[in-house]
Design an enzyme around this catalytic site. Structure first.
Site, short mmCIF file in Angstrom:
data_model
loop_
_atom_site.label_atom_id
_atom_site.label_comp_id
_atom_site.label_asym_id
_atom_site.label_seq_id
_atom_site.Cartn_x
_atom_site.Cartn_y
_atom_site.Cartn_z
N ASP A 70 8.80 -52.49 -8.56
CA ASP A 70 8.33 -53.81 -8.73
C ASP A 70 7.13 -53.69 -9.89
O ASP A 70 7.16 -54.44 -10.93
CB ASP A 70 7.80 -54.53 -7.84
CG ASP A 70 7.46 -56.17 -7.95
OD1 ASP A 70 8.21 -56.78 -8.40
OD2 ASP A 70 6.23 -56.12 -8.05
N GLU A 142 14.71 -52.27 -7.71
CA GLU A 142 13.57 -51.90 -7.88
C GLU A 142 13.16 -50.51 -7.12
O GLU A 142 12.53 -49.99 -7.88
CB GLU A 142 12.48 -53.15 -7.30
CG GLU A 142 12.55 -54.38 -7.82
CD GLU A 142 11.68 -55.49 -7.12
OE1 GLU A 142 11.18 -56.32 -8.19
OE2 GLU A 142 11.49 -55.46 -6.09
#
Length: 241
Positions: A70, A142
Site C-alpha cells: 500500500d 497490494e
C-alpha cells in the site's frame, strides 16, 4: 510431536515444486522475474489459509506485505503525478491519488491479471467465492506489489505497476475516468438523458443494457454495472463531439 514448517534461507515457508511452477506461470504472465518465489507465495496467502491449515503458522499470511505494498503503491502513483502533472497542487493530487489507489481500481487490476487463480485460501472462504471478492483481490494486489518491491527493488516495482495502471492514472488525472461511487454518478448523468432502472446485475437505458455486474451483494453488483454504464456513456459522448 508437532511438525515444523520447513523454511528457506530467508525464513519463509518453503513451497512445493508444483506451487513454484504455478508462481512462475504468474510471473511469466506479468512479465516479471523474482528470486524468492516463497515471498510471492506469502503475498498470495490469505489469512483464512493460515488459520485453517494444520501445522501452518497462523501469522504467515499476506497482511504485512499488503501494508508494505500500500505504501509502495502510494509512492509510485504520487511520484508519477508529481512528474507528469506539474500544474496540480497538493490538494488535487491527494484527491486524484485516492481515486487511483481505491479498492475498485485495484480490484480491476487484480481481476485483469487473474490473481484470484493463484490465491491460497481456507476452504470456507474459497467455497464462498472469496477468490473473486473485490476487497480480497485488491489486498492481494497490494501484497504482490510489496513482495516484488522487496525482491527486485523500487525501480522494478515502479515499472511493473505503471505497466498495469499508467492508463488509469492518466485517465483519472485528465478527467476521463472517475473511480468511486459509480451508482451515484450514473444517476446524476442520466437525470437529463432518460429514465433508468438499476437491477442487481444490470443497468438499462431506454430498454438497452448499458452495463452489467455480478457480486455477492446488491451494492457490489450495482457498482460494477454502473461503472460499465458510465464508460459506455462517455464513449458515446466523445463520438458525438
Amino acid at each position: 510431536m508437532q511438525t515444523q514448517t520447513l523454511r528457506n534461507f530467508a525464513g519463509l515457508p518453503c513451497i512445493s515444486e508444483e506451487r513454484r511452477a504455478k508462481l512462475q506461470e504468474l510471473c511469466s504472465n506479468l512479465g516479471i522475474t523474482m528470486q524468492q518465489y516463497e515471498l510471492l507465495n506469502l503475498a498470495l496467502t490469505h489469512t483464512s489459509f493460515a488459520h485453517e491449515t494444520h501445522h501452518y503458522p497462523h501469522n504467515e499470511h499476506n497482511e504485512r506485505l499488503e501494508f508494505l505494498g500500500d505504501s509502495v503503491l502510494g509512492l509510485i502513483v504520487s511520484t508519477y503525478m508529481y512528474e507528469h502533472f506539474p500544474h496540480f497542487d497538493e490538494g488535487r493530487m491527494t484527491k486524484l491519488r485516492a481515486q487511483v489507489v481505491c479498492e475498485a481500481s485495484l480490484y480491476q487490476c487484480a481481476k485483469r491479471i487473474g490473481l484470484g487463480d493463484y490465491l491460497r485460501m481456507g476452504n470456507g472462504e474459497l467455497s464462498s467465492g472469496g477468490n473473486k471478492r473485490p476487497s480480497i483481490l485488491a489486498d492481494a494486489f497490494e501484497a504482490v506489489l510489496g513482495a516484488y518491491y522487496l525482491d527486485q527493488g523500487f525501480a522494478a516495482a515502479q515499472q511493473y505497476l505503471l505497466g498495469l495502471l499508467e492508463r488509469e492514472i492518466n485517465d483519472v488525472c485528465n478527467g476521463l475516468l472517475v473511480m468511486g461511487d459509480y451508482k451515484s454518478m450514473l444517476q446524476e448523468r442520466l437525470q437529463h438523458k432518460a429514465q433508468y432502472r438499476i437491477f442487481t446485475s444490470g443497468v438499462f437505458v431506454n430498454g438497452v443494457e448499458y452495463g452489467s455486474g455480478k457480486g455477492r451483494t446488491k451494492k457490489e453488483s450495482e457498482q460494477q454495472a454502473a461503472r460499465e454504464a458510465l464508460e459506455r456513456l462517455r464513449r458515446e459522448d466523445s463520438v458525438q463531439e
